[in-house]
Enzyme design. Structure first.
Site, PDB file in Angstrom:
ATOM      1  N   GLU A 179      70.829  13.483  27.102  1.00 37.83           N
ATOM      2  CA  GLU A 179      71.778  14.289  27.454  1.00 37.83           C
ATOM      3  C   GLU A 179      72.248  15.218  26.164  1.00 37.83           C
ATOM      4  O   GLU A 179      72.708  16.132  26.384  1.00 37.83           O
ATOM      5  CB  GLU A 179      72.876  13.475  27.586  1.00 37.83           C
ATOM      6  CG  GLU A 179      74.041  14.323  28.356  1.00 37.83           C
ATOM      7  CD  GLU A 179      75.025  13.197  28.741  1.00 37.83           C
ATOM      8  OE1 GLU A 179      74.715  12.364  29.821  1.00 37.83           O
ATOM      9  OE2 GLU A 179      76.444  13.074  28.527  1.00 37.83           O
ATOM     10  N   ASP A 180      72.184  14.720  24.811  1.00 38.54           N
ATOM     11  CA  ASP A 180      72.807  15.385  23.880  1.00 38.54           C
ATOM     12  C   ASP A 180      71.755  15.853  22.813  1.00 38.54           C
ATOM     13  O   ASP A 180      72.273  16.693  21.825  1.00 38.54           O
ATOM     14  CB  ASP A 180      73.526  14.190  23.003  1.00 38.54           C
ATOM     15  CG  ASP A 180      75.005  13.897  23.867  1.00 38.54           C
ATOM     16  OD1 ASP A 180      75.116  14.709  24.922  1.00 38.54           O
ATOM     17  OD2 ASP A 180      75.405  12.859  23.477  1.00 38.54           O
TER      18      ASP A 180
END
Ligand code: MN
Length: 733
Positions: free
Chosen positions: A91-92
């Site tokens: 996600e990051d």
């Protein structure tokens, strides 16, 4: 910039935490496990390098802590530790799911995928948060570990919420109370659930939280003394059983004490069941039931039990796997106290839920347990449900907290349904076909209607007919999410037929009138007939409830299209605010910004200056200001992040606001005039109305008045409480 030596000590701290994780994992590690955990740690370190949390700590602290929670607080294994370490990587950072699969295999990749939020654009009326909830719940059918790791992630984020800005704290805390705490409860993770709820309270109502926490601490000694005295008369007999046992006094969670205080409107001191006495027996699996009942009989030989409060969750465990024997007895001090008897195994399942359940299950029981049945059922609902995400999440969570009712099929099979379930719920639980054609039922051989509410132990036989089909009123008859979604599906199917028919009619009609068939025209017609949407209009035409010959009169009266309000979401409002002010601030200042943006105060919670508030962009009624403690706040904040506007009171005191005080006391001559004198003369407050009810020497009153802010109310409350005879003054909505 972080100084060189700080970086050095940070590195040491990271290694120290990583070693602590390995130490805790040690008992469960098999050959090669340590190596794969190390690889996950290094990958995560590298991916998150240079990233920091809001608190300023290195980001890697977070995945390390989440992994540790997975081991020591849920009891998960190596795959989960690996997935927890990597849970934010896709996600990051620049990593893709494919990279994870290549490095760590399919299983870990599936879990990480389930933990990665969806990004992208959603329909109007839908919400990204709700879509994410739904996606997460859907992964339950792939791997339950997704949800468990997600809960560990949430718990750590809640534990570190301090460093977040206020509006983020509220959003995260409300999501937690709306979905994650109920989910933890349903999975039997009691320790998780209580901590999540307590943390929610800590951020939503900090003063209440501190107050109750302080009082629990203060009363610790007297609680311990109470337990010692309670045990003394039965100690010898317990020892004579010749088994290992432990006795604890478990205080209720702060959140549940607060709920009791609110529900019974009593102060902390008057909540009678602040804690339960727990007797935990260390006995072998086959002796469990016998010893638990022996201890029950020891306790109730000496202390008088309340026959209504006996709960046997040993013979029939709760659907989330909870097992225990509860009774409430009268203590020597004249107070009721709850006593819980259980074994070490049951205690661990109660605290750690799902994972502990598996640990003990190996080879010991062969039955399909309630929990597995539950997961199978959730899976079924998830796979078939295609309602919109918000509706779905709402249906789902409404089933989380409810208690259960146990009933039997004609052949004697046990079925577990949510409390309040009816014969119709039962029919849908057996099979969709049977539900859709359900005519009625026989409960314990007696004929009953569809909406008959089932009780524990009922034996139910369903009667069907091929001619029967679901209708709108059925939705009022059922409580289970499965039956609800099945009925909605069937109704949608039927509605679709009418909508298609309506569409054909309208098309034909417009053609005759030489008007183009297009969306804007349909909207005008819907407006003309005062119907919510074009689709609803088509449906009503299809069913004949709107006479299609009237479309002609619409054309005669045709006016220009009414313009839709321009505000669609929080972004628009924030942009407008910073544009007009020519600064970056997108905070709505209540009392000052009324000339820029129109807003109203929500009727459900009547905010006044000093209250913690937020703005909510409604679909058709502009911006509403709610208190963060409003009963609707959790739902709004959790589901509609994009419509939330940060709002604050401007300091100037120009306006007065309406508030209601409730006042309780013992009646005496002249009391009412004393109260109203204080309000209007001493404090110069403008009173709108005062209603008083007296009965049996007790008076209860509601005062509606205009005040400037919360501190104004506080002063007033204090003054009123000093009036002779007044017992309690509190703010009510
Ligand atoms: Mn995370």
């Amino acid at each position: 910039m972080v100084a060189e030596e700080d970086l050095e000590s940070e590195k040491k701290e990271i290694i120290r935490r990583y070693r602590r994780l390995l130490r805790k994992a040690k008992p469960i590690l098999k050959d090669g496990d340590a190596k794969i955990i190390k690889k996950a740690f290094n990958t995560s370190m590298e991916a998150h390098s240079g990233m920091r949390r809001r608190s300023g700590e290195p980001y890697i602290f977070h995945p390390l802590e989440v992994a540790e929670i997975c081991i020591s607080e849920i009891g998960l294994g190596t795959t989960s530790i690996v997935a927890a370490l990597l849970h934010d990587v896709v996600e990051d950072t620049d990593y893709e799911i494919e990279d994870i699969e290549r490095l760590f295999g399919k299983r870990v990749a599936v879990i990480i995928d389930g933990l990665t939020k969806i990004s992208g654009v959603f329909d109007q009326g839908s919400s990204q948060q709700a879509e994410n909830f739904r996606k997460m719940l859907l992964t339950l059918s792939d791997d339950v570990r997704v949800i468990l790791i997600k809960l560990a992630d949430r718990l750590h984020n809640m534990r570190t919420l301090e460093s977040m800005p206020r509006h983020k704290q509220l959003k995260i805390a409300n999501e937690t109370i709306y979905l994650y705490a109920p989910l933890a409860h349903r999975l039997g993770l009691y320790a998780f659930k209580s901590e999540l709820e307590d943390l929610y309270l800590k951020y939503s109502e900090p003063e209440v939280f501190e107050d109750i926490a302080g009082k629990i601490n203060e009363t610790k000694d007297s609680r311990n003394k109470f337990i010692r005295n309670f045990i003394r008369p039965i100690k010898d007999k317990l020892n004579a059983l010749n088994i290992e046992y432990e006795i604890k006094g478990r205080p209720k969670s702060i959140h549940s004490i607060w709920n009791k205080m609110k529900k019974q409107s009593v102060p902390f001191e008057e909540v009678y069941d602040l804690f339960a006495i727990r007797i935990i027996l260390n006995v072998s699996f086959k002796d469990e039931k016998a010893f638990c009942w022996q201890v029950y009989s020891l306790v109730t030989d000496y202390y008088q039990p309340n026959p209504d409060r006996l709960r046997d969750w040993i013979s029939i465990p709760k659907a989330n796997g909870y097992e225990s024997l509860h009774t409430t007895v009268m203590s020597d001090t004249g107070k009721w106290v709850e006593v819980q008897v259980r074994t070490t195994r049951m205690d661990e399942i109660a605290e750690k839920g799902y994972a502990a359940h598996w640990k003990y299950k190996d080879g010991k029981t062969t039955d399909e347990t309630g929990l597995e049945m539950w997961i199978a059922k959730v899976r079924e609902i998830l796979e078939q449900n295609n309602a919109n995400a918000i509706e779905f999440v709402d249906d789902f969570r409404s089933n989380l907290y409810s208690d259960e009712v146990f009933v039997f099929t004609p052949k004697g099979d046990l079925k577990t349904l949510p409390q309040g379930a009816t014969a119709l719920d039962f029919a849908f639980d057996i099979h969709t076909e049977i539900g859709e054609h359900c005519l009625g039922a026989k409960v314990n051989q007696k004929l009953v209607p569809l909406n008959f509410e089932l009780k524990n132990g009922d034996q139910v036989e369903i009667l069907t007919s091929n001619k029967q089909k679901p209708n709108e009123s059925w939705l009022q008859y059922v409580v289970s999410s499965k039956a609800k979604s099945k009925i909605k599906d069937a109704l949608k199917e039927e509605r679709k037929v009418f909508i298609d028919e309506g569409r054909e009619i309208v098309k034909r009609k417009l053609k005759q009138l030489k008007i183009e068939y297009k969306q804007t025209v349909l909207e005008e017609i819907a407006n003309y007939f005062n119907v919510k949407s074009p689709v609803d209009m088509l449906y009503l035409v299809g069913t004949g409830k709107i006479d299609h010959s009237l479309i002609k009169s619409f054309v005669k009266n045709k006016k220009t299209v009414v313009e839709k309000p321009s505000v669609r979401g929080a972004k628009d409002v924030e942009e407008k605010l910073s544009r007009v002010r020519k600064t970056d601030s997108d905070l709505l200042l209540l009392g000052e910004d009324l000339d820029i943006i129109d807003y109203k105060f929500a009727k459900c919670c009547n905010p006044i200056p000093g209250d913690d508030v937020f703005g909510f962009v409604t679909v058709s009624d502009g911006i509403k200001i709610h208190r963060t403690t409003c009963p609707n706040a959790a739902e709004l904040l959790a589901n509609y992040g994009y419509r939330i506007i940060k709002a604050k009171w401007a300091s100037s005191r120009k306006h007065s606001f309406e508030a209601t005080l409730s006042i309780i006391g013992t009646d005496r001559m002249g009391l009412v005039s004393d109260v109203s004198n204080i309000i209007s003369e001493e404090l110069k407050v403008n009173m709108r109305s005062l209603s008083i009810n007296t009965e049996g020497g007790i008076f209860e009153g509601l005062i509606r008045l205009y005040v400037e802010d919360t501190s104004h109310i506080d002063t007033l409350t204090k003054k009123l409480e000093k009036v002779n005879g007044v017992v309690k003054v509190s703010r009510s909505n």
